[in-house]
Design a protein around this motif. Structure first.
Motif, PDB file in Angstrom:
ATOM      1  N   ASP A   1       0.803  -1.225   0.000  1.00  0.00           N
ATOM      2  CA  ASP A   1       0.000   0.000   0.000  1.00  0.00           C
ATOM      3  C   ASP A   1       0.829   1.265   0.000  1.00  0.00           C
ATOM      4  N   ARG A   2       1.972   1.221   0.686  1.00  0.00           N
ATOM      5  CA  ARG A   2       2.742   2.457   0.892  1.00  0.00           C
ATOM      6  C   ARG A   2       4.056   2.457   0.133  1.00  0.00           C
ATOM      7  N   GLU A   3       4.139   1.643  -0.894  1.00  0.00           N
ATOM      8  CA  GLU A   3       5.398   1.509  -1.621  1.00  0.00           C
ATOM      9  C   GLU A   3       5.375   2.333  -2.898  1.00  0.00           C
TER      10      GLU A   3
ATOM     11  N   ARG B 209       0.395  -4.955   3.127  1.00  0.00           N
ATOM     12  CA  ARG B 209      -0.909  -4.342   2.908  1.00  0.00           C
ATOM     13  C   ARG B 209      -1.658  -4.335   4.231  1.00  0.00           C
ATOM     14  N   ARG B 210      -2.143  -3.186   4.617  1.00  0.00           N
ATOM     15  CA  ARG B 210      -2.934  -3.049   5.841  1.00  0.00           C
ATOM     16  C   ARG B 210      -4.411  -3.004   5.478  1.00  0.00           C
TER      17      ARG B 210
END
Length: 302
Positions: free
Chosen positions: A122-124, A137-138
């Motif tokens: 998600d934050r990549e 992934r959250r």
């Protein structure tokens, strides 16, 4: 409550017709095996029924732990990309590759082209030089951590390897996610067993992987590869960690191995007091309809 679905090893058929040049490799053995045996045991209609049943359960997220393809022909990848898109959006489906997805070295170049959105954290903000795995992934209380044990191997081998660099990154991510109080689900293809039943199919660095789990912890480990129902307990810093495998999602109920099935994990509770129940749905041997096969509590550990 958060409901996570898990299926594995769909081995989607039928195979496109290969050229002689494409068979001038390890693929020739896989092609012969498919023609003589595997195409009768991995059936598209079984996989379709299983996915229809899974969709009716309305899980919050679905994890797929490898082996979408069979011998990694170029034509297989486009078909599996369509299958993943039909299973759910990239936000709702997380995928990690298996050994058949890396059947030959050229196969790995197909991952970015066809499966990228399903294997992205998600934050990549990745560049071509950044490592893809592990991705994180959250989703609500859950953190899905995707690993790759898929590496090209010589003929007659189906071993997996995580590698020191990936394990070092996993160590750091599990520590961070534990500090955040998330329910950590680690996904990989090969079973995390130090003493596998078949040495030629083992995770080569299973010991190093288990050392990371023993040090940092996780709440659940999901895998595939062996095409059987499996539950083992791994050492963790705060208690045992359940690791579960499943049959192939396309396995015929008339075959010699466990028929097609999937798991639903019902995750509830709070950090330090999570609960998790596994519900198995699939075909009983010789059956023609999907039913609930088993229901067991995983956390707190029995």
């Amino acid at each position: 409550m958060f409901v996570l679905a898990h299926l594995t090893d769909p081995h989607i058929g039928p195979l496109p017709r290969p050229t002689l040049r494409q068979l001038a490799s390890k693929r020739v053995l896989g092609w012969l095996n498919w023609r003589r045996n595997r195409r009768r045991h991995h059936r598209v209609e079984i996989l379709t029924d299983l996915i229809d049943d899974l969709a009716a359960q309305k899980p919050d997220h679905t994890a797929v732990t490898g082996d979408l393809v069979n011998i990694a022909l170029p034509g297989e990848f486009a078909a599996t990309a369509e299958w993943l898109a039909a299973l759910g959006s990239p936000a709702d489906v997380s995928f990690v590759p298996g050994n058949h997805d890396a059947y030959v070295r050229t196969a790995i170049a197909q991952w970015d082209k066809h499966w990228d959105a399903f294997m992205k954290g998600d934050r990549e903000a990745r560049t071509d030089q950044d490592p893809r795995f592990p991705y994180v992934r959250r989703r609500g209380p859950v953190a899905l951590v995707g690993l790759s044990s898929a590496v090209p191997t010589p003929a007659f081998l189906a071993t997996g390897l995580l590698g020191r660099d990936q394990l070092d990154r996993l160590d750091a991510r599990l520590a961070q996610l534990g500090d955040e109080g998330l329910f950590r689900v680690v996904m990989l293809h090969h079973p995390p067993a130090k003493t596998p039943a078949v040495r030629a199919k083992r995770l080569v660095d299973a010991g190093a992987f288990l050392d990371v789990l023993a040090r940092r912890g996780a709440e659940l480990v999901l895998h595939g590869h062996d095409h059987v129902h499996a539950l083992i307990w791994l050492d963790g810093p705060a208690g045992p960690i359940p690791a579960l495998g499943l049959p192939s999602a396309s396995a015929s109920p008339e075959g010699k191995r466990d028929p097609a099935a999937y798991n639903l994990y019902r995750i509830d509770g709070s950090p330090g007091a999570f609960t998790c129940e596994a519900v198995t749905r699939g075909f009983a041997p010789g059956a023609t309809a999907i039913t609930e096969l088993a229901r067991r509590p995983l956390l707190p550990a029995a």
